[in-house]
Scaffold this motif. Structure first.
Motif, PDB file in Angstrom:
ATOM      1  N   ILE A  93     -50.186 -25.727  18.439  1.00 47.42           N
ATOM      2  CA  ILE A  93     -48.738 -25.668  18.464  1.00 47.42           C
ATOM      3  C   ILE A  93     -48.321 -24.359  17.801  1.00 47.42           C
ATOM      4  O   ILE A  93     -49.034 -23.823  16.954  1.00 47.42           O
ATOM      5  CB  ILE A  93     -48.077 -26.875  17.766  1.00 47.42           C
ATOM      6  CG1 ILE A  93     -48.475 -26.961  16.290  1.00 47.42           C
ATOM      7  CG2 ILE A  93     -48.419 -28.162  18.495  1.00 47.42           C
ATOM      8  CD1 ILE A  93     -47.704 -28.026  15.515  1.00 47.42           C
ATOM      9  N   LYS A  94     -47.153 -23.847  18.205  1.00 50.15           N
ATOM     10  CA  LYS A  94     -46.707 -22.547  17.723  1.00 50.15           C
ATOM     11  C   LYS A  94     -45.203 -22.554  17.487  1.00 50.15           C
ATOM     12  O   LYS A  94     -44.450 -23.291  18.127  1.00 50.15           O
ATOM     13  CB  LYS A  94     -47.063 -21.456  18.742  1.00 50.15           C
ATOM     14  CG  LYS A  94     -46.447 -21.693  20.122  1.00 50.15           C
ATOM     15  CD  LYS A  94     -46.922 -20.671  21.143  1.00 50.15           C
ATOM     16  CE  LYS A  94     -46.388 -20.994  22.542  1.00 50.15           C
ATOM     17  NZ  LYS A  94     -46.869 -20.028  23.554  1.00 50.15           N
ATOM     18  N   GLY A  95     -44.759 -21.719  16.543  1.00 48.91           N
ATOM     19  CA  GLY A  95     -43.346 -21.576  16.265  1.00 48.91           C
ATOM     20  C   GLY A  95     -43.068 -20.219  15.661  1.00 48.91           C
ATOM     21  O   GLY A  95     -43.921 -19.643  14.978  1.00 48.91           O
ATOM     22  N   LYS A  96     -41.886 -19.701  15.906  1.00 51.12           N
ATOM     23  CA  LYS A  96     -41.517 -18.381  15.417  1.00 51.12           C
ATOM     24  C   LYS A  96     -40.688 -18.482  14.146  1.00 51.12           C
ATOM     25  O   LYS A  96     -39.702 -19.208  14.078  1.00 51.12           O
ATOM     26  CB  LYS A  96     -40.741 -17.611  16.478  1.00 51.12           C
ATOM     27  CG  LYS A  96     -40.473 -16.159  16.108  1.00 51.12           C
ATOM     28  CD  LYS A  96     -39.740 -15.433  17.230  1.00 51.12           C
ATOM     29  CE  LYS A  96     -39.531 -13.970  16.884  1.00 51.12           C
ATOM     30  NZ  LYS A  96     -38.804 -13.243  17.973  1.00 51.12           N
ATOM     31  N   VAL A  97     -41.103 -17.717  13.141  1.00 49.59           N
ATOM     32  CA  VAL A  97     -40.386 -17.656  11.868  1.00 49.59           C
ATOM     33  C   VAL A  97     -39.492 -16.428  11.886  1.00 49.59           C
ATOM     34  O   VAL A  97     -39.968 -15.315  12.131  1.00 49.59           O
ATOM     35  CB  VAL A  97     -41.366 -17.545  10.692  1.00 49.59           C
ATOM     36  CG1 VAL A  97     -40.611 -17.564   9.367  1.00 49.59           C
ATOM     37  CG2 VAL A  97     -42.395 -18.657  10.740  1.00 49.59           C
ATOM     38  N   THR A  98     -38.206 -16.603  11.636  1.00 52.56           N
ATOM     39  CA  THR A  98     -37.274 -15.488  11.565  1.00 52.56           C
ATOM     40  C   THR A  98     -36.578 -15.480  10.218  1.00 52.56           C
ATOM     41  O   THR A  98     -36.691 -16.428   9.436  1.00 52.56           O
ATOM     42  CB  THR A  98     -36.218 -15.566  12.688  1.00 52.56           C
ATOM     43  OG1 THR A  98     -35.448 -16.764  12.512  1.00 52.56           O
ATOM     44  CG2 THR A  98     -36.868 -15.591  14.056  1.00 52.56           C
ATOM     45  N   GLY A  99     -35.867 -14.400   9.925  1.00 54.76           N
ATOM     46  CA  GLY A  99     -35.129 -14.321   8.662  1.00 54.76           C
ATOM     47  C   GLY A  99     -35.960 -13.868   7.488  1.00 54.76           C
ATOM     48  O   GLY A  99     -35.529 -13.958   6.341  1.00 54.76           O
ATOM     49  N   LEU A 100     -37.169 -13.381   7.733  1.00 56.10           N
ATOM     50  CA  LEU A 100     -37.995 -12.830   6.666  1.00 56.10           C
ATOM     51  C   LEU A 100     -37.519 -11.428   6.315  1.00 56.10           C
ATOM     52  O   LEU A 100     -36.814 -10.776   7.098  1.00 56.10           O
ATOM     53  CB  LEU A 100     -39.455 -12.769   7.106  1.00 56.10           C
ATOM     54  CG  LEU A 100     -40.122 -14.073   7.533  1.00 56.10           C
ATOM     55  CD1 LEU A 100     -41.518 -13.793   8.056  1.00 56.10           C
ATOM     56  CD2 LEU A 100     -40.165 -15.063   6.401  1.00 56.10           C
ATOM     57  N   GLU A 101     -37.921 -10.957   5.162  1.00 61.13           N
ATOM     58  CA  GLU A 101     -37.631  -9.574   4.834  1.00 61.13           C
ATOM     59  C   GLU A 101     -38.493  -8.670   5.713  1.00 61.13           C
ATOM     60  O   GLU A 101     -39.687  -8.922   5.901  1.00 61.13           O
ATOM     61  CB  GLU A 101     -37.890  -9.305   3.354  1.00 61.13           C
ATOM     62  CG  GLU A 101     -36.921 -10.050   2.439  1.00 61.13           C
ATOM     63  CD  GLU A 101     -36.984  -9.553   1.012  1.00 61.13           C
ATOM     64  OE1 GLU A 101     -37.440  -8.417   0.795  1.00 61.13           O
ATOM     65  OE2 GLU A 101     -36.575 -10.299   0.115  1.00 61.13           O
ATOM     66  N   PRO A 102     -37.933  -7.627   6.278  1.00 61.12           N
ATOM     67  CA  PRO A 102     -38.684  -6.777   7.209  1.00 61.12           C
ATOM     68  C   PRO A 102     -39.888  -6.106   6.548  1.00 61.12           C
ATOM     69  O   PRO A 102     -39.838  -5.700   5.382  1.00 61.12           O
ATOM     70  CB  PRO A 102     -37.654  -5.731   7.644  1.00 61.12           C
ATOM     71  CG  PRO A 102     -36.329  -6.366   7.377  1.00 61.12           C
ATOM     72  CD  PRO A 102     -36.533  -7.221   6.160  1.00 61.12           C
ATOM     73  N   SER A 103     -40.986  -6.039   7.296  1.00 63.97           N
ATOM     74  CA  SER A 103     -42.187  -5.300   6.895  1.00 63.97           C
ATOM     75  C   SER A 103     -42.612  -5.638   5.468  1.00 63.97           C
ATOM     76  O   SER A 103     -42.905  -4.765   4.657  1.00 63.97           O
ATOM     77  CB  SER A 103     -41.938  -3.794   7.034  1.00 63.97           C
ATOM     78  OG  SER A 103     -41.533  -3.464   8.344  1.00 63.97           O
ATOM     79  N   THR A 104     -42.665  -6.912   5.170  1.00 57.95           N
ATOM     80  CA  THR A 104     -42.957  -7.404   3.819  1.00 57.95           C
ATOM     81  C   THR A 104     -44.159  -8.323   3.852  1.00 57.95           C
ATOM     82  O   THR A 104     -44.345  -9.097   4.793  1.00 57.95           O
ATOM     83  CB  THR A 104     -41.733  -8.145   3.250  1.00 57.95           C
ATOM     84  OG1 THR A 104     -40.626  -7.242   3.181  1.00 57.95           O
ATOM     85  CG2 THR A 104     -42.001  -8.698   1.858  1.00 57.95           C
ATOM     86  N   ARG A 105     -44.979  -8.257   2.825  1.00 55.60           N
ATOM     87  CA  ARG A 105     -46.181  -9.082   2.731  1.00 55.60           C
ATOM     88  C   ARG A 105     -45.822 -10.488   2.258  1.00 55.60           C
ATOM     89  O   ARG A 105     -45.076 -10.651   1.278  1.00 55.60           O
ATOM     90  CB  ARG A 105     -47.182  -8.444   1.762  1.00 55.60           C
ATOM     91  CG  ARG A 105     -48.590  -8.977   1.872  1.00 55.60           C
ATOM     92  CD  ARG A 105     -49.250  -8.537   3.147  1.00 55.60           C
ATOM     93  NE  ARG A 105     -50.654  -8.957   3.204  1.00 55.60           N
ATOM     94  CZ  ARG A 105     -51.368  -8.934   4.314  1.00 55.60           C
ATOM     95  NH1 ARG A 105     -50.827  -8.529   5.458  1.00 55.60           N
ATOM     96  NH2 ARG A 105     -52.641  -9.317   4.301  1.00 55.60           N
ATOM     97  N   TYR A 106     -46.360 -11.506   2.960  1.00 53.72           N
ATOM     98  CA  TYR A 106     -46.106 -12.902   2.633  1.00 53.72           C
ATOM     99  C   TYR A 106     -47.415 -13.681   2.530  1.00 53.72           C
ATOM    100  O   TYR A 106     -48.420 -13.319   3.138  1.00 53.72           O
ATOM    101  CB  TYR A 106     -45.238 -13.565   3.714  1.00 53.72           C
ATOM    102  CG  TYR A 106     -43.772 -13.246   3.607  1.00 53.72           C
ATOM    103  CD1 TYR A 106     -42.906 -14.069   2.890  1.00 53.72           C
ATOM    104  CD2 TYR A 106     -43.244 -12.120   4.226  1.00 53.72           C
ATOM    105  CE1 TYR A 106     -41.563 -13.781   2.801  1.00 53.72           C
ATOM    106  CE2 TYR A 106     -41.901 -11.816   4.141  1.00 53.72           C
ATOM    107  CZ  TYR A 106     -41.059 -12.658   3.423  1.00 53.72           C
ATOM    108  OH  TYR A 106     -39.723 -12.366   3.324  1.00 53.72           O
ATOM    109  N   ILE A 107     -47.359 -14.779   1.793  1.00 50.77           N
ATOM    110  CA  ILE A 107     -48.410 -15.781   1.741  1.00 50.77           C
ATOM    111  C   ILE A 107     -47.844 -17.060   2.354  1.00 50.77           C
ATOM    112  O   ILE A 107     -46.721 -17.464   2.018  1.00 50.77           O
ATOM    113  CB  ILE A 107     -48.877 -16.045   0.302  1.00 50.77           C
ATOM    114  CG1 ILE A 107     -49.582 -14.816  -0.275  1.00 50.77           C
ATOM    115  CG2 ILE A 107     -49.810 -17.265   0.245  1.00 50.77           C
ATOM    116  CD1 ILE A 107     -49.866 -14.927  -1.758  1.00 50.77           C
TER     117      ILE A 107
END
Length: 234
Positions: A93-107
């Protein structure tokens, strides 16, 4: 003071009822936790399959979608099912995450509960129906999909992860058996060794996917009951 993290999953993955549990660390950063069950809706999650010949899909018996749980006729789960004739079928299954800070490293961490009819230490063609069906948690800047034969992202192969996915466990359920008739619940959680690390796109988005990579040459059916996800700016 650190800038707060701003995260939305497809505006909660298109959820009508997204539950967020917010916490803060000593630096003022805020984690965001998103919880999904499939009682009424898919919440925007979509199914996909890869590593099989698309011109012979009928023989793979591919099925997906919201289905009544075999253990509780009053509840639903997101079912994925397929016959692994290629010895490498990937169901996800897949889903798109939006609203993140651009070009930023996440865990990203994952806590999932699902139903499996594959018992522990059972024998199957090509591999065990439980221990040889590996659960993977992955990401991609572009939507995960099959291109020609394979997934368009590096998920690795069976027991090995890839650049875009980590192995977080398998589908062998302690309270199932080798008959294939008993579905039992199993919980998997990411650890510090297999949690995802990714960099958001310039638009502040990422695709996430969760699936099974099979070395068992038989029918695998799982029902995803619930997902808990947390994203933290690194």
């Amino acid at each position: 003071m650190s800038k707060p993290i701003a995260i939305a999953l497809l505006t909660c993955l298109g959820l009508s009822a997204c539950q967020l549990d917010l916490g803060s660390d000593d630096d003022g950063n805020r984690d965001k936790a998103l919880n999904f069950d499939f009682e009424q809706t898919s919440h925007g999650w979509m199914a996909g399959f890869s590593d099989y010949p698309a011109d012979n899909a009928d023989s793979y018996e591919l099925e997906s979608g919201l289905k009544t749980l075999p253990t509780d006729s009053q509840k639903q789960g997101f079912m994925l099912s397929g016959m692994n004739r290629s010895d490498d079928l990937f169901m996800y299954i897949k889903g798109k995450v939006t609203g993140l800070e651009p070009s930023t490293r996440y865990i990203a961490t994952l806590d999932m509960t699902f139903l499996s009819n594959a018992g522990e230490d059972c024998v199957g063609v090509g591999g065990a129906p439980g221990e040889s069906v590996y659960v993977k948690f992955g990401f991609g800047e572009n939507e995960p999909r099959q291109v020609d034969y394979y997934l368009n992202l590096d998920k690795g192969n069976q027991s090995n992860g890839g650049q875009n996915a980590n192995v977080i466990g398998n589908v062998a359920a302690e309270h199932s058996d080798c008959s294939g008739e008993v579905f039992a619940s199993k919980r998997l959680q990411t650890t510090s060794q297999n949690r995802l690390e990714f960099t958001s796109t310039a638009e502040g988005s990422i695709w996430l996917f969760i699936g099974t990579d099979s070395g068992y040459e038989g029918l695998t059916t799982v029902y995803i009951d619930s997902l808990g996800m947390a994203l933290l700016r690194k």
